[in-house]
Design an enzyme around this catalytic site. Structure first.
Site, PDB file in Angstrom:
ATOM      1  N   LYS A 123       0.809  -1.223   0.000  1.00  0.00           N
ATOM      2  CA  LYS A 123       0.000   0.000   0.000  1.00  0.00           C
ATOM      3  C   LYS A 123       0.843   1.275   0.000  1.00  0.00           C
ATOM      4  CE  LYS A 123      -4.369  -1.932   1.392  1.00  0.00           C
ATOM      5  NZ  LYS A 123      -5.408  -2.113   2.411  1.00  0.00           N
ATOM      6  N   ARG A 150      -3.675 -10.042   4.829  1.00  0.00           N
ATOM      7  CA  ARG A 150      -3.996 -10.075   3.393  1.00  0.00           C
ATOM      8  C   ARG A 150      -2.783  -9.573   2.626  1.00  0.00           C
ATOM      9  NH1 ARG A 150      -5.801  -6.532  -0.463  1.00  0.00           N
ATOM     10  NH2 ARG A 150      -7.271  -7.347  -1.998  1.00  0.00           N
TER      11      ARG A 150
HETATM   12  C1  8Y4 Z   1      -0.692  -1.801  -4.359  1.00  0.00           C
HETATM   13  C2  8Y4 Z   1      -1.423  -2.960  -4.336  1.00  0.00           C
HETATM   14  C3  8Y4 Z   1      -1.164  -0.670  -3.757  1.00  0.00           C
HETATM   15  C4  8Y4 Z   1      -2.658  -2.969  -3.713  1.00  0.00           C
HETATM   16  C5  8Y4 Z   1      -2.401  -0.686  -3.148  1.00  0.00           C
HETATM   17  C6  8Y4 Z   1      -3.141  -1.831  -3.123  1.00  0.00           C
HETATM   18  C7  8Y4 Z   1      -8.021  -4.482   1.729  1.00  0.00           C
HETATM   19  C8  8Y4 Z   1      -9.041  -5.261   1.202  1.00  0.00           C
HETATM   20  C9  8Y4 Z   1      -8.038  -4.196  -0.390  1.00  0.00           C
HETATM   21  C10 8Y4 Z   1      -7.827  -4.484   3.138  1.00  0.00           C
HETATM   22  C11 8Y4 Z   1      -9.643  -6.045   3.268  1.00  0.00           C
HETATM   23  C12 8Y4 Z   1      -5.110  -2.804  -2.077  1.00  0.00           C
HETATM   24  C13 8Y4 Z   1      -9.962  -5.687  -1.076  1.00  0.00           C
HETATM   25  C14 8Y4 Z   1      -6.473  -2.366  -1.740  1.00  0.00           C
HETATM   26  N1  8Y4 Z   1      -7.389  -3.830   0.717  1.00  0.00           N
HETATM   27  N2  8Y4 Z   1      -9.846  -6.045   1.943  1.00  0.00           N
HETATM   28  N3  8Y4 Z   1      -9.046  -5.068  -0.135  1.00  0.00           N
HETATM   29  N4  8Y4 Z   1      -8.667  -5.277   3.858  1.00  0.00           N
HETATM   30  N5  8Y4 Z   1     -10.420  -6.783   4.061  1.00  0.00           N
HETATM   31  N6  8Y4 Z   1      -4.367  -1.772  -2.539  1.00  0.00           N
HETATM   32  O1  8Y4 Z   1      -6.975  -3.799   3.707  1.00  0.00           O
HETATM   33  O2  8Y4 Z   1      -4.736  -3.924  -1.962  1.00  0.00           O
HETATM   34  S1  8Y4 Z   1      -7.696  -3.633  -1.995  1.00  0.00           S
END
Ligand code: 8Y4
Length: 269
Positions: A210, A244
């Site tokens: 993130k 996750r």
């Molecule tokens: C690079 C890769 C930069 C991914 C940002 C991201 C969560 C989630 C997501 C979380 C739960 C993400 C679906 C965002 N984050 N579900 N989902 N908790 N429960 N961003 O923190 O991965 S998507």
């Protein structure tokens, strides 16, 4: 105490942040799921709606197409719990019928019909906190007391879920790192994980790749592996029961070492 469980991220969006749509097809999704399971993932989180700021919103039909194909394939071929990352009632029902074991809703079942759909499936549900909506949530996140507000929101959602017939034992709590939060908010929530875990429900932490890692370490998304593994470990140390992650093998190694050290310290090594 048992080791935290690793949830591996399987994106089936063509415009996903870090995977660039590589896992769109059935076979590619299946191969990615299998490699994460081989590396030690116990849960595979399958999502078809990008939460990236500015990402095009996905129609229900399109989300169904993408997610259902992947859920069906992974359920048929793999030995892992399938979590479906969706806020859409139709996708919840369809995924449950195909063998999903958990609903992961970043909107905590607030969309019309989602609460009833989730209750009807009888599945476990992860309730996540978010301030605002994905497109605009990072513009100016503002809280008087982020920890208190996230806790109050999750407590309200737990009450609403229980009233709708979802058993408390099926609920997972998630502070929603990066979802309408500054780095300071995220860090305060990380520090407060023990307090959230003390509510007696399992806590899920999603920190992998993130933006906070990008800002704190000045790393592009491709160079956030170490930051992601360290934050997963710190979350686990503070009571997260599910992490996750994108990088399953590396995270599993870190959590195995934590487990060994904790066992020695508890006099069970
Ligand atoms: C690079 C890769 C930069 C991914 C940002 C991201 C969560 C989630 C997501 C979380 C739960 C993400 C679906 C965002 N984050 N579900 N989902 N908790 N429960 N961003 O923190 O991965 S998507």
């Amino acid at each position: 105490m048992s080791a935290p469980v690793v949830m591996g991220v399987l994106n089936v969006t063509p415009d996903s942040f870090s995977d660039g749509g590589r896992y769109l097809g059935r076979d590619a999704a299946l191969m990615h799921a299998q490699s994460m399971i081989q590396a030690g993932a116990k849960i595979i989180d399958i999502g078809g709606e990008s939460t990236r700021p500015g990402a095009a919103s996905v129609s229900v039909g399109e989300e169904l197409d993408r997610v259902v194909v992947a859920v069906e394939a992974v359920a048929a071929e793999c030995d892992a719990v399938i979590s479906v990352d969706t806020s859409t009632p139709e996708v919840m029902r369809e995924a449950a019928a195909l063998g999903a074991g958990m609903i992961n809703d970043i909107r905590a079942l607030t969309r019309p019909g989602a609460l009833q759909a989730a209750a009807a499936t009888g599945l476990a549900v992860c309730l996540m906190h978010m301030q605002g909506e994905p497109g605009t949530m990072q513009h100016a996140p503002l809280y008087a007391d982020v920890v208190a507000e996230v806790e109050a929101f999750l407590a309200e959602r737990v009450g609403t879920c229980v009233a709708a017939g979802i058993e408390r034992s099926k609920l997972v709590l998630d502070p929603g790192f990066g979802f309408g939060k500054t780095d300071q908010h995220n860090l305060a929530l990380l520090a407060s994980l023990p307090q959230l875990a003390a509510r007696g429900m399992p806590v899920l932490a999603g920190l992998s790749r993130k933006s906070m890692i990008g800002r704190l370490l000045e790393r592009p998304v491709a160079d956030r592996l170490i930051g992601s593994v360290v934050l997963a470990l710190l979350a686990a140390q503070r009571g997260a029961r599910i992490v996750r992650v994108h990088d399953v093998a590396e995270t599993v190694d870190a959590l195995r070492l934590l487990q060994v050290v904790n066992q020695v310290e508890a006099g069970q090594g």
